[in-house]
Design a protein around this motif. Structure first.
Motif, PDB file in Angstrom:
ATOM      1  N   GLY A 167       0.773  -1.239   0.000  1.00  0.00           N
ATOM      2  CA  GLY A 167       0.000   0.000   0.000  1.00  0.00           C
ATOM      3  C   GLY A 167       0.799   1.281   0.000  1.00  0.00           C
ATOM      4  O   GLY A 167       0.216   2.360   0.103  1.00  0.00           O
ATOM      5  N   VAL A 168       2.113   1.193  -0.083  1.00  0.00           N
ATOM      6  CA  VAL A 168       2.921   2.415  -0.076  1.00  0.00           C
ATOM      7  C   VAL A 168       3.866   2.382  -1.283  1.00  0.00           C
ATOM      8  O   VAL A 168       4.636   1.440  -1.451  1.00  0.00           O
ATOM      9  CB  VAL A 168       3.744   2.554   1.222  1.00  0.00           C
ATOM     10  CG1 VAL A 168       4.472   3.894   1.239  1.00  0.00           C
ATOM     11  CG2 VAL A 168       2.852   2.417   2.449  1.00  0.00           C
ATOM     12  N   HIS A 169       3.772   3.412  -2.106  1.00  0.00           N
ATOM     13  CA  HIS A 169       4.644   3.497  -3.282  1.00  0.00           C
ATOM     14  C   HIS A 169       6.098   3.721  -2.840  1.00  0.00           C
ATOM     15  O   HIS A 169       6.346   4.467  -1.886  1.00  0.00           O
ATOM     16  CB  HIS A 169       4.173   4.663  -4.154  1.00  0.00           C
ATOM     17  CG  HIS A 169       4.787   4.674  -5.516  1.00  0.00           C
ATOM     18  ND1 HIS A 169       6.068   5.124  -5.742  1.00  0.00           N
ATOM     19  CD2 HIS A 169       4.317   4.284  -6.727  1.00  0.00           C
ATOM     20  CE1 HIS A 169       6.345   5.019  -7.034  1.00  0.00           C
ATOM     21  NE2 HIS A 169       5.291   4.511  -7.654  1.00  0.00           N
TER      22      HIS A 169
ATOM     23  N   HIS B  58       8.362   5.585  -3.936  1.00  0.00           N
ATOM     24  CA  HIS B  58       8.699   7.012  -3.855  1.00  0.00           C
ATOM     25  C   HIS B  58       8.346   7.587  -2.496  1.00  0.00           C
ATOM     26  O   HIS B  58       9.062   8.424  -1.947  1.00  0.00           O
ATOM     27  CB  HIS B  58       7.930   7.806  -4.918  1.00  0.00           C
ATOM     28  CG  HIS B  58       8.575   7.757  -6.251  1.00  0.00           C
ATOM     29  ND1 HIS B  58       8.117   8.457  -7.325  1.00  0.00           N
ATOM     30  CD2 HIS B  58       9.659   7.087  -6.682  1.00  0.00           C
ATOM     31  CE1 HIS B  58       8.880   8.228  -8.364  1.00  0.00           C
ATOM     32  NE2 HIS B  58       9.820   7.395  -8.009  1.00  0.00           N
TER      33      HIS B  58
ATOM     34  N   HIS C  79      12.893   1.817 -10.462  1.00  0.00           N
ATOM     35  CA  HIS C  79      13.207   0.496 -11.025  1.00  0.00           C
ATOM     36  C   HIS C  79      14.713   0.261 -11.096  1.00  0.00           C
ATOM     37  O   HIS C  79      15.160  -0.748 -11.628  1.00  0.00           O
ATOM     38  CB  HIS C  79      12.533   0.279 -12.374  1.00  0.00           C
ATOM     39  CG  HIS C  79      12.787   1.356 -13.382  1.00  0.00           C
ATOM     40  ND1 HIS C  79      14.050   1.747 -13.732  1.00  0.00           N
ATOM     41  CD2 HIS C  79      11.949   2.126 -14.103  1.00  0.00           C
ATOM     42  CE1 HIS C  79      13.981   2.698 -14.644  1.00  0.00           C
ATOM     43  NE2 HIS C  79      12.716   2.972 -14.874  1.00  0.00           N
TER      44      HIS C  79
ATOM     45  N   GLN D  18      14.254  -2.418 -15.481  1.00  0.00           N
ATOM     46  CA  GLN D  18      12.810  -2.604 -15.598  1.00  0.00           C
ATOM     47  C   GLN D  18      12.397  -4.060 -15.799  1.00  0.00           C
ATOM     48  O   GLN D  18      11.459  -4.517 -15.156  1.00  0.00           O
ATOM     49  CB  GLN D  18      12.263  -1.732 -16.732  1.00  0.00           C
ATOM     50  CG  GLN D  18      11.653  -0.434 -16.224  1.00  0.00           C
ATOM     51  CD  GLN D  18      11.107   0.426 -17.349  1.00  0.00           C
ATOM     52  OE1 GLN D  18      11.835   0.795 -18.256  1.00  0.00           O
ATOM     53  NE2 GLN D  18       9.835   0.725 -17.295  1.00  0.00           N
TER      54      GLN D  18
ATOM     55  N   PRO E 254       5.907  -2.518 -10.242  1.00  0.00           N
ATOM     56  CA  PRO E 254       6.374  -1.432 -11.096  1.00  0.00           C
ATOM     57  C   PRO E 254       7.677  -0.822 -10.593  1.00  0.00           C
ATOM     58  O   PRO E 254       8.453  -0.274 -11.368  1.00  0.00           O
ATOM     59  CB  PRO E 254       5.242  -0.405 -11.039  1.00  0.00           C
ATOM     60  CG  PRO E 254       4.473  -0.716  -9.804  1.00  0.00           C
ATOM     61  CD  PRO E 254       4.661  -2.177  -9.526  1.00  0.00           C
ATOM     62  N   ALA E 255       7.924  -0.933  -9.318  1.00  0.00           N
ATOM     63  CA  ALA E 255       9.089  -0.277  -8.730  1.00  0.00           C
ATOM     64  C   ALA E 255       9.339  -0.895  -7.359  1.00  0.00           C
ATOM     65  O   ALA E 255       8.495  -1.607  -6.824  1.00  0.00           O
ATOM     66  CB  ALA E 255       8.838   1.216  -8.594  1.00  0.00           C
TER      67      ALA E 255
END
Lengths: 128, 414
Positions: B342-344, B346, B363, B367, B376-377
């Motif tokens: 739940g936490v990106h 960034h 990434h 990638q 995604p990251a």
């Protein structure tokens, strides 16, 4: 700086975004992503009879900055003419987000939804 | 011998500063390492006392500069146990070294229908040059897949090598995302048996483990100085007979012996591949960095990290919202990439920044490996000689703070 990013107002928009979903039918329908960070947005908008923005919805995934900016933008855009939207820039987004100063690395997160709106308006032939 | 981390930290001026009023906890050495005073001093010394262009002047200052510059080359050779300094090419970084091979060797030896084999865990530096070479030539780019536990699935390699179409196998010695340490010597032996060349990306591994080009089985290996506590220069090592057979990569001054109106002759190795005035002070600075790390002892550094990594992974496991990507502690180098429910990434990096902690989020120039794990990251903490358990504890405390900051409050309908 970053402390500002995680204050109540932005976290609240992140957890409970405004206008989350898809407008159907819509005059503007666009998907955009930031491949470097994996932020992704699907933005739909409807224009009124005078060509001004009547409603905006978004859905997507991303960091607090990108999602809170999108949520706030769906509210801020209503009533604006496409040309007005096109004139908006980073300063407007920072002001909309309560006066935060975004670091270089977060600018593109914050600008994703506005850039998507502009591109969507262009794609729909609403901007020269 | 255990590292004296407080003493090492005191040798790096950057650790005297604070970030957002907190002690600097630098956990991004996999991206670029900090610089000790001796490296900074070595470059200032060149610029202040011994600077002139190399290989050209007949005056004593130019000779001094040339001696220092070529002396550094000899250090790079010893660092990777190369016996021939002519095989040491100064480049900007590992990326440029790999591009040199992909262009100079690749343009002549890769043809339509050939196969280039890389792995799913490559950094873009050891991926995009091969991908684009394959596209230019109509060759096939094949990937050695990565298993769920983050290791390479070598069972596919015999098939990829079987028909003799594979001309080159390019592989990282250490993954910059998962920390995976592929069995590069085994891969090299299989590739050579099938007549393929082997290019190793040593950028991530060079700071952390002894690299011996006599035993690794590479035909080319590249590494970057900035990850070795040095400035922004790099090294490409290649086997002499290959380098001699290859055309130059860049044309200009210093890489020629004679230039006539209609044709030119190339200089001997390594100069054939070093066109133009090189970054003289930076090369000398990297020489100082390698002296510094060698004095600490690369094996001691490796032992230090073998202690930090299990500790870091065990402490991260205490936070249920965190999932660590990649292999077990004993199977990896000093990087730990993770995601938080739940936490990106960034946002993780921004909250950690508030606590003075530097981690990478994104990434990490890799990638395809993130696609492989359907994320995604990620966020990445990487460790080096100036990090210790105290830094891990600071990281874990800040991650707990991140978890609580993002704990979903009561939903209030907007």
């Amino acid at each position: 700086m970053s402390h500002d990013l995680y204050r109540e107002q932005l976290l609240d928009h992140y957890h409970n975004p405004a206008n989350y979903g898809v407008l159907e039918p819509a005059d503007v329908d666009i998907e955009m992503d930031n491949p470097t960070c994996g932020d992704r947005i699907h933005l739909t908008a409807r224009l009124d009879s005078e060509g001004h923005i009547a409603a905006v919805m978004f859905e997507g995934q991303g960091c607090v900055v990108s999602m809170a900016a999108a949520s706030m933008l769906t509210e801020a855009l209503v009533g604006k003419a496409p040309e007005e939207v096109n004139r908006m820039g980073l300063e407007d987004v920072e002001e909309m987000m309560g006066g935060v100063k975004l670091s270089m690395g977060r600018v593109k997160c914050a600008m994703l939804s506005l850039n998507a709106t502009k591109q969507g308006l262009r794609d729909a032939g609403k901007l020269a | 011998m255990p590292l004296d981390v407080p003493a090492i930290r005191s040798q790096f001026p950057i650790f005297q500063r604070e970030i957002n009023g907190k002690r600097l906890v630098y956990l991004d050495s996999a991206a670029s390492a900090q610089k000790p005073q001796v490296v900074i001093d070595a470059m200032v010394e060149v610029w202040s006392h011994s600077y002139a262009n190399v290989h050209r002047g007949l005056y004593s200052l130019a000779e001094e500069a040339t001696l220092a510059y070529e002396g550094a080359r000899a250090k790079f050779a010893r660092f990777i146990n190369a016996t021939d300094v002519g095989e040491i090419i100064h480049v900007r970084n590992a990326t440029e070294g790999i591009n040199l091979v992909a262009y100079s060797w690749g343009e002549e030896h890769i043809h339509e229908g050939d196969r280039i084999v890389i792995t799913e865990l490559e950094h873009h530096a050891n991926l995009v040059p091969w991908q684009q070479l394959a596209k230019r030539k109509g060759a096939e780019l094949a990937y050695i897949p990565v298993t769920d536990d983050g290791s390479l699935d070598l069972t596919v390699l015999p098939d990829l090598l079987e028909e003799g179409r594979t001309k080159v196998v390019a592989c990282s010695v250490m993954s910059n995302v998962l920390g995976t340490l592929p069995p590069v010597s085994e891969i090299a032996a299989m590739a050579h048996a099938a007549g393929a060349l082997v290019v190793m990306d040593g950028a991530q591994a060079a700071p952390h483990m002894p690299l011996d080009v006599q035993t690794l089985g590479a035909d080319f290996m590249a590494f970057s100085g900035h990850k070795l506590c040095g400035p922004g220069v790099g090294v490409l090592w290649g086997r002499r007979e290959l380098l001699e057979s290859m055309p130059p990569f860049l044309y200009g001054g210093d890489m020629i012996v004679t230039v006539k109106r209609d044709d030119s002759k190339w200089n001997v190795l390594p100069h054939k591949f070093e066109a133009g005035t090189p970054p003289i002070a930076e090369v000398v600075g990297l020489g100082a960095a390698i002296d510094y790390l060698t004095a600490i002892g690369i094996s001691n550094i490796q032992q230090h990290e073998r202690r930090i990594i299990p500790y870091a992974m065990a402490r991260l496991r205490e936070i249920p919202e965190i999932r660590v990507l990649g292999p077990a502690p004993s199977e990896r180098g000093a990087v730990v990439s993770f995601i938080m429910d739940g936490v990106h990434p960034h946002d993780i990096a921004s909250v950690l920044d508030e606590e003075g902690i530097c981690v990478r989020a994104g990434h990490h120039c890799a990638q395809p490996i993130h696609d492989r794990f359907c994320v995604p990251a990620s966020a990445r903490a990487s460790f080096y000689i100036y990090n210790d358990e105290e830094d891990v504890d600071a990281l874990v405390a800040a991650l707990r703070k991140t978890v609580s900051l993002f704990a979903r409050r009561q939903s209030t309908p907007r």
